[in-house]
Scaffold this active site. Structure first.
Site, PDB file in Angstrom:
ATOM      1  N   HIS A   1      -7.128 -42.413  -6.660  1.00  0.00           N
ATOM      2  CA  HIS A   1      -6.010 -41.560  -7.035  1.00  0.00           C
ATOM      3  C   HIS A   1      -4.664 -42.260  -6.893  1.00  0.00           C
ATOM      4  O   HIS A   1      -3.628 -41.631  -7.035  1.00  0.00           O
ATOM      5  CB  HIS A   1      -6.006 -40.271  -6.212  1.00  0.00           C
ATOM      6  CG  HIS A   1      -7.079 -39.323  -6.626  1.00  0.00           C
ATOM      7  ND1 HIS A   1      -7.178 -38.827  -7.905  1.00  0.00           N
ATOM      8  CD2 HIS A   1      -8.111 -38.799  -5.938  1.00  0.00           C
ATOM      9  CE1 HIS A   1      -8.216 -38.026  -7.993  1.00  0.00           C
ATOM     10  NE2 HIS A   1      -8.813 -38.003  -6.802  1.00  0.00           N
ATOM     11  N   CYS A   2      -4.676 -43.546  -6.622  1.00  0.00           N
ATOM     12  CA  CYS A   2      -3.427 -44.303  -6.569  1.00  0.00           C
ATOM     13  C   CYS A   2      -2.800 -44.261  -7.957  1.00  0.00           C
ATOM     14  O   CYS A   2      -3.473 -44.515  -8.962  1.00  0.00           O
ATOM     15  CB  CYS A   2      -3.725 -45.752  -6.155  1.00  0.00           C
ATOM     16  SG  CYS A   2      -2.292 -46.832  -6.262  1.00  0.00           S
TER      17      CYS A   2
END
Length: 116
Positions: free
Chosen positions: A112-113
């Site tokens: 989810h970066c």
């Protein structure tokens, strides 16, 4: 959107370094060609690594996951129950976290970066 921006920075660095630094300083001499090939190879590898990171499975824990024997024995030895996810009730491996978007436990939360 962030993936496009990352690729823009990678290829922008390629253009600027090749056009404004390597070619004016070394031209197309042997060292200049070597530097061009080496630098562009590194940037290609960075771009390829970014693509592979974007398309790799984040490591969702299977719904019927069982603990490894060493983990199971460790918890039995210290007298604690196996960790269970509070939301799904299934076994939760070490370093796993619940992901609300996919409704599963995920081992590597770096998927989810925003740059990935």
């Amino acid at each position: 959107l962030c993936a496009s921006v990352t690729q823009f920075f990678i290829y922008g660095a390629c253009y600027i370094t090749n056009r404004l630094i390597i070619v004016p300083m070394f031209g197309f001499s042997t060292i200049g060609i070597f530097l061009l090939l080496f630098y562009n190879l590194l940037l290609f590898m960075a771009s390829l690594s970014h693509y592979r990171t974007m398309t790799t499975d984040p490591g969702a824990v299977p719904r019927k996951a069982e603990p490894l024997p060493r983990d199971s024995n460790k918890f039995k030895r210290i007298g604690r129950p196996l960790p269970k996810c509070r939301r799904t009730g299934v076994y939760k491996p070490p370093r796993a976290h619940f992901d609300r978007q996919i409704q599963r436990n995920v081992v590597r939360m770096d998927h989810h970066c925003p740059w990935v």
